[in-house]
Write an enzyme that holds these catalytic residues in place. Structure first.
Site, PDB file in Angstrom:
ATOM      1  N   ARG A  61       0.816  -1.204   0.000  1.00 13.09           N
ATOM      2  CA  ARG A  61       0.000   0.000   0.000  1.00 13.09           C
ATOM      3  C   ARG A  61       0.854   1.260   0.000  1.00 13.09           C
ATOM      4  O   ARG A  61       0.556   2.225  -0.664  1.00 13.09           O
ATOM      5  CB  ARG A  61      -0.907   0.002   1.237  1.00 13.09           C
ATOM      6  CG  ARG A  61      -1.666   1.277   1.383  1.00 13.09           C
ATOM      7  CD  ARG A  61      -2.970   1.229   2.155  1.00 13.09           C
ATOM      8  NE  ARG A  61      -3.125   0.203   3.127  1.00 13.09           N
ATOM      9  CZ  ARG A  61      -4.010  -0.781   3.060  1.00 13.09           C
ATOM     10  NH1 ARG A  61      -4.804  -0.877   2.025  1.00 13.09           N
ATOM     11  NH2 ARG A  61      -4.117  -1.667   4.024  1.00 13.09           N
ATOM     12  N   TYR A  62       1.923   1.243   0.798  1.00 10.46           N
ATOM     13  CA  TYR A  62       2.811   2.403   0.884  1.00 10.46           C
ATOM     14  C   TYR A  62       4.047   2.114   0.030  1.00 10.46           C
ATOM     15  O   TYR A  62       4.462   0.963  -0.062  1.00 10.46           O
ATOM     16  CB  TYR A  62       3.245   2.630   2.326  1.00 10.46           C
ATOM     17  CG  TYR A  62       2.110   2.774   3.316  1.00 10.46           C
ATOM     18  CD1 TYR A  62       1.375   3.960   3.380  1.00 10.46           C
ATOM     19  CD2 TYR A  62       1.772   1.748   4.179  1.00 10.46           C
ATOM     20  CE1 TYR A  62       0.343   4.096   4.289  1.00 10.46           C
ATOM     21  CE2 TYR A  62       0.742   1.889   5.104  1.00 10.46           C
ATOM     22  CZ  TYR A  62       0.035   3.066   5.155  1.00 10.46           C
ATOM     23  OH  TYR A  62      -0.975   3.203   6.054  1.00 10.46           O
ATOM     24  N   ARG A  98       7.009   0.162   2.050  1.00  9.59           N
ATOM     25  CA  ARG A  98       6.721  -0.932   2.993  1.00  9.59           C
ATOM     26  C   ARG A  98       5.787  -1.928   2.348  1.00  9.59           C
ATOM     27  O   ARG A  98       4.927  -1.558   1.557  1.00  9.59           O
ATOM     28  CB  ARG A  98       5.972  -0.391   4.220  1.00  9.59           C
ATOM     29  CG  ARG A  98       6.825   0.273   5.247  1.00  9.59           C
ATOM     30  CD  ARG A  98       5.994   1.306   6.009  1.00  9.59           C
ATOM     31  NE  ARG A  98       5.806   2.483   5.211  1.00  9.59           N
ATOM     32  CZ  ARG A  98       4.982   3.484   5.523  1.00  9.59           C
ATOM     33  NH1 ARG A  98       4.271   3.436   6.616  1.00  9.59           N
ATOM     34  NH2 ARG A  98       4.893   4.531   4.741  1.00  9.59           N
ATOM     35  N   CYS A 156      -2.995 -18.663  14.595  1.00  3.00           N
ATOM     36  CA  CYS A 156      -2.516 -17.952  15.782  1.00  3.00           C
ATOM     37  C   CYS A 156      -2.785 -18.836  16.999  1.00  3.00           C
ATOM     38  O   CYS A 156      -3.703 -19.662  16.962  1.00  3.00           O
ATOM     39  CB  CYS A 156      -3.276 -16.642  15.993  1.00  3.00           C
ATOM     40  SG  CYS A 156      -3.163 -15.457  14.649  1.00  3.00           S
ATOM     41  N   CYS A 211      -8.046 -13.431  18.370  1.00  8.11           N
ATOM     42  CA  CYS A 211      -8.590 -12.204  18.968  1.00  8.11           C
ATOM     43  C   CYS A 211      -9.959 -11.955  18.353  1.00  8.11           C
ATOM     44  O   CYS A 211     -10.099 -11.978  17.131  1.00  8.11           O
ATOM     45  CB  CYS A 211      -7.696 -11.012  18.647  1.00  8.11           C
ATOM     46  SG  CYS A 211      -5.958 -11.303  18.977  1.00  8.11           S
ATOM     47  N   CYS A 265     -10.147  -9.354  15.533  1.00  6.22           N
ATOM     48  CA  CYS A 265      -9.185  -9.540  14.436  1.00  6.22           C
ATOM     49  C   CYS A 265      -9.674  -8.900  13.136  1.00  6.22           C
ATOM     50  O   CYS A 265     -10.773  -9.176  12.660  1.00  6.22           O
ATOM     51  CB  CYS A 265      -8.938 -11.023  14.210  1.00  6.22           C
ATOM     52  SG  CYS A 265      -7.770 -11.344  12.867  1.00  6.22           S
ATOM     53  N   ARG A 311      -8.345  -9.506  10.302  1.00  3.77           N
ATOM     54  CA  ARG A 311      -8.183 -10.486   9.229  1.00  3.77           C
ATOM     55  C   ARG A 311      -8.984 -11.748   9.475  1.00  3.77           C
ATOM     56  O   ARG A 311      -8.627 -12.822   9.018  1.00  3.77           O
ATOM     57  CB  ARG A 311      -6.708 -10.833   9.067  1.00  3.77           C
ATOM     58  CG  ARG A 311      -6.039  -9.834   8.181  1.00  3.77           C
ATOM     59  CD  ARG A 311      -4.569 -10.090   7.958  1.00  3.77           C
ATOM     60  NE  ARG A 311      -3.974  -8.782   7.859  1.00  3.77           N
ATOM     61  CZ  ARG A 311      -2.880  -8.394   8.456  1.00  3.77           C
ATOM     62  NH1 ARG A 311      -2.190  -9.245   9.185  1.00  3.77           N
ATOM     63  NH2 ARG A 311      -2.458  -7.160   8.333  1.00  3.77           N
ATOM     64  N   ASP A 313     -10.924  -1.642  13.659  1.00  9.89           N
ATOM     65  CA  ASP A 313     -11.413  -1.621  12.275  1.00  9.89           C
ATOM     66  C   ASP A 313     -12.868  -2.095  12.207  1.00  9.89           C
ATOM     67  O   ASP A 313     -13.276  -2.965  12.979  1.00  9.89           O
ATOM     68  CB  ASP A 313     -10.558  -2.551  11.407  1.00  9.89           C
ATOM     69  CG  ASP A 313      -9.122  -2.055  11.283  1.00  9.89           C
ATOM     70  OD1 ASP A 313      -8.927  -0.830  11.293  1.00  9.89           O
ATOM     71  OD2 ASP A 313      -8.207  -2.894  11.176  1.00  9.89           O
ATOM     72  N   ASP A 364      -6.944   3.307  10.721  1.00  3.32           N
ATOM     73  CA  ASP A 364      -6.568   2.751   9.421  1.00  3.32           C
ATOM     74  C   ASP A 364      -7.813   2.891   8.546  1.00  3.32           C
ATOM     75  O   ASP A 364      -8.852   2.309   8.853  1.00  3.32           O
ATOM     76  CB  ASP A 364      -6.136   1.288   9.588  1.00  3.32           C
ATOM     77  CG  ASP A 364      -4.975   0.928   8.670  1.00  3.32           C
ATOM     78  OD1 ASP A 364      -4.831   1.601   7.628  1.00  3.32           O
ATOM     79  OD2 ASP A 364      -4.243  -0.031   8.976  1.00  3.32           O
ATOM     80  N   LYS A 372      -3.082   4.670   7.004  1.00  2.00           N
ATOM     81  CA  LYS A 372      -3.259   5.106   8.386  1.00  2.00           C
ATOM     82  C   LYS A 372      -3.277   6.627   8.480  1.00  2.00           C
ATOM     83  O   LYS A 372      -2.509   7.308   7.810  1.00  2.00           O
ATOM     84  CB  LYS A 372      -2.124   4.568   9.249  1.00  2.00           C
ATOM     85  CG  LYS A 372      -2.142   3.053   9.393  1.00  2.00           C
ATOM     86  CD  LYS A 372      -0.913   2.574  10.145  1.00  2.00           C
ATOM     87  CE  LYS A 372      -0.833   1.078  10.241  1.00  2.00           C
ATOM     88  NZ  LYS A 372      -0.631   0.407   8.944  1.00  2.00           N
TER      89      LYS A 372
HETATM   90  C1  LIG Z   1       0.176  -0.588   8.844  1.00  2.94           C
HETATM   91  C2  LIG Z   1       0.725  -1.024   7.580  1.00  2.94           C
HETATM   92  C3  LIG Z   1       2.077  -0.883   7.297  1.00  2.94           C
HETATM   93  C4  LIG Z   1       3.068  -0.312   8.289  1.00  2.94           C
HETATM   94  O1  LIG Z   1       2.773   1.007   8.634  1.00  2.94           O
HETATM   95  P1  LIG Z   1       3.688   1.823   9.642  1.00  2.94           P
HETATM   96  O2  LIG Z   1       2.946   3.092   9.871  1.00  2.94           O
HETATM   97  O3  LIG Z   1       5.002   2.026   8.978  1.00  2.94           O
HETATM   98  O4  LIG Z   1       3.839   0.987  10.872  1.00  2.94           O
HETATM   99  C5  LIG Z   1       2.534  -1.280   6.068  1.00  2.94           C
HETATM  100  N1  LIG Z   1       1.687  -1.794   5.138  1.00  2.94           N
HETATM  101  C6  LIG Z   1       0.375  -1.925   5.382  1.00  2.94           C
HETATM  102  C7  LIG Z   1      -0.498  -2.481   4.301  1.00  2.94           C
HETATM  103  C8  LIG Z   1      -0.155  -1.559   6.609  1.00  2.94           C
HETATM  104  O5  LIG Z   1      -1.462  -1.712   6.840  1.00  2.94           O
END
Ligand SMILES: *Cc1c(COP(=O)(O)O)cnc(C)c1O
Length: 393
Positions: A111-112, A115, A124, A128, A131, A133, A292, A329, A336
């Site tokens: 998404r980002y 990352r 798990c 939870c 959850c 997911r 969520d 989120d 986020k």
């Molecule tokens: C939360 C998340 C991250 C990590 O986000 P940070 O703010 O860097 O902790 C990376 N990818 C996805 C899809 C996420 O939901």
């Protein structure tokens, strides 16, 4: 700290077995009949268990069960299904963060730019109830295959913008040591991957899993960060503390991602006590998430305002190290967003008035010369424009 008193049903178990994570996993409670035999269930819990049997069942380690109190217990409420889970609201979504829509390959959400989130297991120790997911977690058949993971590694290899890989699931520590180390080692062979984050709730639900042997093998692949998920100071046991200490001693940087849950941890005193526990054991509160809008969690969700109020109550009163970022989120995969309390009471020109830690008003003025330079004085010199004026070598 003294060891957690065991649930009476497990008092005769020899220490060597109790402290063995494999024994804990083998003796998980996953059926109504088993849970009934050791916990005095309410009618709502019983109905919840039956109703959720086929879509999002439960599992509880004997260790985590030993933390249970009555029906309102913040630990028990996170683990035992409740009749309220069948309630749906118009906001509910199966995949609130659109993780599947942002998956270029099955086992990875990207998404980002820098990352990516890698799914390595769908099981798990404890499921939870909140959850995000739950659409896939708990269903071992949907677990990523070796081919899925190979696709994900290939994607990361051709996407060098990704420098930070979150290894998640399910819980990656549900894998064997060999398999987990193999995955981490494989990620380390990708030159563009700078940091690895292990996202695991095992320090909370199965701290015995954090063994010196596993950490010894993983530490060869540092820098590895650990994102864990404590939600309440009741989870801050001697065993959990020792697991955090082992992680810190082995060089892992541990951050905590709590989820705000109605009636469970949505008070400043609870978040403060949790933050202090974490800091004493060298883990940092990182995020406090808005729950969520996943189906089955309406009764656990708080208004967004509650999170802002909690952060506001903590700021100034508690070590800044103990205060997490409050994040929502965004449903639909917007990423986020962090929210901070609005302490600005007024703004006139270059003067702002803020509400201070003790409640009084305080003035802050922007510097006079710079106040309008952005608008009228043309572009401010930047490092790069300065560099263009330096003579060539
Ligand atoms: C939360 C998340 C991250 C990590 O986000 P940070 O703010 O860097 O902790 C990376 N990818 C996805 C899809 C996420 O939901």
């Amino acid at each position: 700290m003294t060891p957690t008193p065991r649930h009476p049903a497990f008092r005769s178990v020899p220490d060597a077995q109790w402290n063995d994570w494999r024994w804990q996993l083998r003796h998980r409670i996953t059926k109504l009949e088993q849970l009934e035999a050791v916990v005095d269930l309410t009618e709502e819990e019983r109905r919840g268990i039956v109703a959720r049997r086929s879509e999002f069942s439960f599992a509880i380690t004997p260790y985590y069960l030993s933390l249970f109190g009555g029906p309102d217990c913040p630990v028990r409420r996170q683990a035992v299904p409740h009749a309220d889970e069948v309630r749906t609201t118009p906001e509910d979504l199966a995949d609130p963060l659109a993780e599947d829509a942002h998956a270029p390959v099955a086992a990875l959400t990207h998404r980002y730019p820098d990352r990516a989130l890698l799914y390595v297991s769908h099981t798990c120790p404890v499921y939870c109830r909140h959850c995000t997911r739950q659409r896939k977690v708990g269903d071992a058949r949907s677990a990523p295959s070796r081919d899925d993971l190979d696709d994900a590694f290939a994607y990361l290899e051709k996407t060098p913008a990704v420098r930070d890989v979150l290894v998640s699931g399910g819980d990656p520590l549900s894998l064997s040591d060999d398999r987990l180390v193999e995955i981490v080692a494989r990620l380390r062979r990708i030159p563009s991957v700078e940091i690895i984050r292990l996202c695991t709730r095992n320090p909370v639900t199965l701290p015995q899993r954090i063994t010196p042997e596993l950490l010894d093998r993983l530490r060869a692949y540092h820098p590895i960060y650990v994102n864990t998920h404590f939600n309440h100071p009741k989870e801050g046991t001697a065993e959990a503390a020792a697991a955090l200490e082992r992680l810190a001693d082995a060089g892992f940087v541990v951050g905590n991602q709590m989820v705000l849950l109605a009636g469970i941890n949505d008070r400043p005193e609870v978040v403060e006590a949790l933050g202090r526990f974490l800091l004493r054991h060298r883990a940092r509160p990182y995020y406090m998430f808005q729950c969520d809008p996943v189906r089955g969690t309406a009764h656990l969700r708080t208004p967004v305002e509650r999170g802002v109020e909690i952060v506001d109550a903590l700021r100034g009163r508690v070590s800044g190290l103990a205060i997490p970022h409050f994040a929502v989120d965004l449903p639909g995969g917007g990423g986020k967003v962090t929210l901070v309390p609005d302490r600005q009471l007024a703004r006139t020109g270059r003067v702002r008035v803020f509400r201070g830690a003790q409640g009084a008003a305080h003035r802050v003025a922007d510097p006079e010369a710079n106040a309008s330079s952005g608008a009228e004085g043309g572009p401010e010199p930047t490092c790069s424009s300065v560099r263009t004026r330096t003579p060539p070598r």
